[in-house]
Design an enzyme around this catalytic site. Sequence first.
Site, PDB file in Angstrom:
ATOM      1  N   LYS A  90      -8.567  -8.179 -52.158  1.00 16.97           N
ATOM      2  CA  LYS A  90      -9.712  -7.538 -51.508  1.00 16.97           C
ATOM      3  C   LYS A  90     -10.066  -6.165 -52.075  1.00 16.97           C
ATOM      4  O   LYS A  90      -9.200  -5.379 -52.427  1.00 16.97           O
ATOM      5  CB  LYS A  90      -9.441  -7.372 -49.996  1.00 16.97           C
ATOM      6  CG  LYS A  90      -9.456  -8.663 -49.215  1.00 16.97           C
ATOM      7  CD  LYS A  90     -10.787  -9.368 -49.199  1.00 16.97           C
ATOM      8  CE  LYS A  90     -11.807  -8.709 -48.299  1.00 16.97           C
ATOM      9  NZ  LYS A  90     -11.472  -8.821 -46.872  1.00 16.97           N
ATOM     10  N   ASN A 149     -12.755  -3.599 -50.456  1.00 16.40           N
ATOM     11  CA  ASN A 149     -13.677  -3.507 -49.322  1.00 16.40           C
ATOM     12  C   ASN A 149     -14.566  -2.269 -49.376  1.00 16.40           C
ATOM     13  O   ASN A 149     -14.114  -1.205 -49.790  1.00 16.40           O
ATOM     14  CB  ASN A 149     -12.888  -3.486 -48.008  1.00 16.40           C
ATOM     15  CG  ASN A 149     -12.112  -4.775 -47.781  1.00 16.40           C
ATOM     16  OD1 ASN A 149     -12.562  -5.851 -48.191  1.00 16.40           O
ATOM     17  ND2 ASN A 149     -10.966  -4.670 -47.158  1.00 16.40           N
ATOM     18  N   SER A 199      -6.996  -4.224 -48.906  1.00 10.43           N
ATOM     19  CA  SER A 199      -6.494  -4.831 -47.677  1.00 10.43           C
ATOM     20  C   SER A 199      -4.973  -4.770 -47.697  1.00 10.43           C
ATOM     21  O   SER A 199      -4.344  -4.908 -48.745  1.00 10.43           O
ATOM     22  CB  SER A 199      -6.955  -6.291 -47.609  1.00 10.43           C
ATOM     23  OG  SER A 199      -6.076  -7.048 -46.807  1.00 10.43           O
ATOM     24  N   THR A 223     -37.472 -10.061 -46.966  1.00 10.78           N
ATOM     25  CA  THR A 223     -37.896  -9.897 -45.580  1.00 10.78           C
ATOM     26  C   THR A 223     -37.143 -10.978 -44.810  1.00 10.78           C
ATOM     27  O   THR A 223     -36.895 -12.066 -45.354  1.00 10.78           O
ATOM     28  CB  THR A 223     -39.419 -10.081 -45.389  1.00 10.78           C
ATOM     29  OG1 THR A 223     -39.772 -11.408 -45.779  1.00 10.78           O
ATOM     30  CG2 THR A 223     -40.226  -9.093 -46.239  1.00 10.78           C
ATOM     31  N   HIS A 224     -36.746 -10.658 -43.596  1.00  9.61           N
ATOM     32  CA  HIS A 224     -35.912 -11.569 -42.789  1.00  9.61           C
ATOM     33  C   HIS A 224     -34.619 -11.919 -43.526  1.00  9.61           C
ATOM     34  O   HIS A 224     -34.047 -12.992 -43.310  1.00  9.61           O
ATOM     35  CB  HIS A 224     -36.655 -12.858 -42.423  1.00  9.61           C
ATOM     36  CG  HIS A 224     -38.023 -12.630 -41.860  1.00  9.61           C
ATOM     37  ND1 HIS A 224     -38.274 -12.482 -40.521  1.00  9.61           N
ATOM     38  CD2 HIS A 224     -39.228 -12.476 -42.474  1.00  9.61           C
ATOM     39  CE1 HIS A 224     -39.567 -12.269 -40.322  1.00  9.61           C
ATOM     40  NE2 HIS A 224     -40.167 -12.250 -41.502  1.00  9.61           N
ATOM     41  N   GLU A 283     -19.136   0.971 -44.619  1.00  8.43           N
ATOM     42  CA  GLU A 283     -18.984   0.473 -43.244  1.00  8.43           C
ATOM     43  C   GLU A 283     -18.808   1.627 -42.266  1.00  8.43           C
ATOM     44  O   GLU A 283     -19.362   1.634 -41.166  1.00  8.43           O
ATOM     45  CB  GLU A 283     -17.787  -0.476 -43.155  1.00  8.43           C
ATOM     46  CG  GLU A 283     -18.002  -1.776 -43.922  1.00  8.43           C
ATOM     47  CD  GLU A 283     -16.688  -2.536 -44.106  1.00  8.43           C
ATOM     48  OE1 GLU A 283     -15.973  -2.731 -43.111  1.00  8.43           O
ATOM     49  OE2 GLU A 283     -16.370  -2.917 -45.248  1.00  8.43           O
ATOM     50  N   LYS A 304     -21.550  21.574 -26.751  1.00  7.35           N
ATOM     51  CA  LYS A 304     -20.878  21.921 -28.007  1.00  7.35           C
ATOM     52  C   LYS A 304     -20.112  20.806 -28.708  1.00  7.35           C
ATOM     53  O   LYS A 304     -20.319  20.562 -29.900  1.00  7.35           O
ATOM     54  CB  LYS A 304     -19.940  23.096 -27.769  1.00  7.35           C
ATOM     55  CG  LYS A 304     -20.705  24.357 -27.438  1.00  7.35           C
ATOM     56  CD  LYS A 304     -19.818  25.546 -27.227  1.00  7.35           C
ATOM     57  CE  LYS A 304     -20.655  26.666 -26.648  1.00  7.35           C
ATOM     58  NZ  LYS A 304     -21.246  26.319 -25.326  1.00  7.35           N
ATOM     59  N   GLN A 313     -22.176  24.252 -21.143  1.00  7.23           N
ATOM     60  CA  GLN A 313     -21.035  24.376 -22.047  1.00  7.23           C
ATOM     61  C   GLN A 313     -20.764  23.039 -22.747  1.00  7.23           C
ATOM     62  O   GLN A 313     -20.159  23.010 -23.820  1.00  7.23           O
ATOM     63  CB  GLN A 313     -19.803  24.829 -21.264  1.00  7.23           C
ATOM     64  CG  GLN A 313     -18.560  24.987 -22.089  1.00  7.23           C
ATOM     65  CD  GLN A 313     -17.461  25.733 -21.327  1.00  7.23           C
ATOM     66  OE1 GLN A 313     -17.516  26.943 -21.163  1.00  7.23           O
ATOM     67  NE2 GLN A 313     -16.475  24.990 -20.835  1.00  7.23           N
ATOM     68  N   TYR A 362     -28.886  29.312 -16.225  1.00  6.12           N
ATOM     69  CA  TYR A 362     -27.613  28.863 -16.787  1.00  6.12           C
ATOM     70  C   TYR A 362     -26.802  28.104 -15.746  1.00  6.12           C
ATOM     71  O   TYR A 362     -26.702  28.492 -14.594  1.00  6.12           O
ATOM     72  CB  TYR A 362     -26.771  30.040 -17.292  1.00  6.12           C
ATOM     73  CG  TYR A 362     -25.484  29.548 -17.940  1.00  6.12           C
ATOM     74  CD1 TYR A 362     -25.460  29.137 -19.261  1.00  6.12           C
ATOM     75  CD2 TYR A 362     -24.311  29.429 -17.186  1.00  6.12           C
ATOM     76  CE1 TYR A 362     -24.295  28.634 -19.842  1.00  6.12           C
ATOM     77  CE2 TYR A 362     -23.142  28.927 -17.767  1.00  6.12           C
ATOM     78  CZ  TYR A 362     -23.145  28.531 -19.087  1.00  6.12           C
ATOM     79  OH  TYR A 362     -22.009  28.022 -19.643  1.00  6.12           O
ATOM     80  N   ASN A 400     -24.113  34.357 -20.972  1.00  9.47           N
ATOM     81  CA  ASN A 400     -25.188  33.354 -21.015  1.00  9.47           C
ATOM     82  C   ASN A 400     -26.104  33.546 -22.223  1.00  9.47           C
ATOM     83  O   ASN A 400     -26.432  32.583 -22.921  1.00  9.47           O
ATOM     84  CB  ASN A 400     -26.016  33.412 -19.724  1.00  9.47           C
ATOM     85  CG  ASN A 400     -25.185  33.066 -18.499  1.00  9.47           C
ATOM     86  OD1 ASN A 400     -24.029  32.658 -18.638  1.00  9.47           O
ATOM     87  ND2 ASN A 400     -25.758  33.219 -17.325  1.00  9.47           N
ATOM     88  N   SER A 450     -13.330  26.527 -22.973  1.00 10.58           N
ATOM     89  CA  SER A 450     -14.007  25.897 -24.104  1.00 10.58           C
ATOM     90  C   SER A 450     -13.447  26.417 -25.428  1.00 10.58           C
ATOM     91  O   SER A 450     -13.932  26.057 -26.491  1.00 10.58           O
ATOM     92  CB  SER A 450     -15.514  26.186 -24.025  1.00 10.58           C
ATOM     93  OG  SER A 450     -15.749  27.573 -23.848  1.00 10.58           O
TER      94      SER A 450
HETATM   95  N1  ARG Z   1     -18.314  29.155 -22.585  1.00 11.97           N
HETATM   96  C1  ARG Z   1     -19.573  29.265 -21.960  1.00 11.97           C
HETATM   97  C2  ARG Z   1     -20.543  28.245 -22.571  1.00 11.97           C
HETATM   98  O1  ARG Z   1     -20.262  27.752 -23.575  1.00 11.97           O
HETATM   99  C3  ARG Z   1     -20.140  30.614 -22.129  1.00 11.97           C
HETATM  100  C4  ARG Z   1     -21.123  31.015 -21.095  1.00 11.97           C
HETATM  101  C5  ARG Z   1     -20.434  31.145 -19.781  1.00 11.97           C
HETATM  102  N2  ARG Z   1     -21.255  31.764 -18.792  1.00 11.97           N
HETATM  103  C6  ARG Z   1     -20.907  31.817 -17.532  1.00 11.97           C
HETATM  104  N3  ARG Z   1     -21.698  32.398 -16.720  1.00 11.97           N
HETATM  105  N4  ARG Z   1     -19.828  31.230 -17.081  1.00 11.97           N
HETATM  106  O2  ARG Z   1     -21.568  27.959 -22.014  1.00 11.97           O
END
Ligand code: ARG
Length: 470
Positions: free
Chosen positions: A283, A285, A277, A155-156, A290, A325, A322, A317, A110, A23
């Site tokens: 144009k 825009n 454009s 309205t509408h 948007e 994120k 993970q 956990y 964790n 990660s």
């Molecule tokens: N990169 C992990 C996460 O974002 C960290 C926690 C990992 N824990 C584990 N027991 N593998 O959740």
Amino acid sequence: MPKLWGGRFTKETSEWVDAYNASISYDKRLYREDIRGSIAHATMLVRQGIITKEDGKKIVAGLKEILQKIEDGKFEFSQKLEDIHMNIEARLTEMIGAAGGRLHSARSRNDQVALDMHMYMKRVVAELGELLIFLEEEILDLAAKNCDTIMPGYTHLQRAQPITFAHNMLAYFNMFKRDFERLQGVWQRADIMPLGACAIAGSTLPIDRQFVAKELNFSDIYSNSMDAISDRDYILEFLSFASILMMHVSRMAEEICLWNSTEFGFIELDDAYATGSSMMPQKKNPDIAELARGKTGRVYGALMQMLTVLKGLPLAYNKDLQEDKEGFFDVVDTLQLTLTVLKNMLATMTLKKDRMKEAVCHDFSNATDLAEYLVKKGVPFRKAHEIVGKTVAYAIEQGKYLGELTLDEFRNYAAEVEKDVYEVLKPENCVASRISFGSPKVEFNRSQCDTNKQLIVKQKEFLSFWQNNM
Ligand code: ARG
């Protein structure tokens, strides 16, 4: 490079596993929180006699050095080391030797990642809270300047009744005000410290969770270690807040697109906030509006993703977590840009007040006022509604607006109509005579502007509390 958890393994992980499992490409943005959390943890370990003062010093100095390296762009992140936690710990141990290996006493990734995310969320609340206030201030400014700028209300998407531009803006203000309240809720749920839950069930070491909470400005700690590491409600709440906020933004953006069209012509966007454009030279825009409308989709997507990740997940956990994120971080970035650009677009656009006024003078949006005029003369509302309906149909046939009918023409439908009707039908008078609280009457809008200014003062108190406690 052997894994920090490699003890019971006989082989290195496959490269595919490293790529899939890691990660670091996105959680490296948690480096500040991770290091700050580790420093607090190490300080507590020393205080509790779990590690020596000397080791504690080495750890803290090493972590500060790493922080500097990362900020200077001189830290090399490695996918093999999976995530931000192990990247930092491995480097620390490389730098300071055995002491580095003591930092993770009474801690698991964790509760470490949960801590990082709580801290990061508190920072996000403070940053977005400020941007939300900036936007509210801009809207309020537009409202305050346009309490007597008459325009058609719809309205509408059909002309309904005359309103003011201020009234329209104040409706948006109320939406963003509720968003701010939701953000306050996010803070409350994020402001709880999970560290010390360890992997799932706490520790046999004599840790002091309250001390860490104090060090890191948390007002409370989780009372259940399993909940501490598996709770992602605060992220869900944030994504819900973000989705509702973006829904509001997209409604406003849609109105801006409409108003900016030749057909409406109520506003003109500044050249710095519009685009051209590649083919059609004429144009201009409203791409920014948007995009604000369009980006709502990815924010909803992140909410759906998170709800789905969490559904049916057993305690405590699981690596699924993970996945909390990337979507979340993307939403943070999206909101930061969207709120900023929207505020600036509003600040720089030009209102075409003449066009608004003209529009409201050439429609039947004063028909309800005629009906209420008759009600005041004793006609039952249902009857008045019918009379005015017929009068409108007649006027359309004659190619006239209500204010252009003669008294005789009115009286063909209702004998109660007198000369004073012409004043009643003027759009500015329609607005001025709305006496029910919450209507677009100039005085109401003015006092709403004042009330909302006071509210912003209160919001800024929250903001500075957040900034001082993140
Ligand atoms: N990169 C992990 C996460 O974002 C960290 C926690 C990992 N824990 C584990 N027991 N593998 O959740």
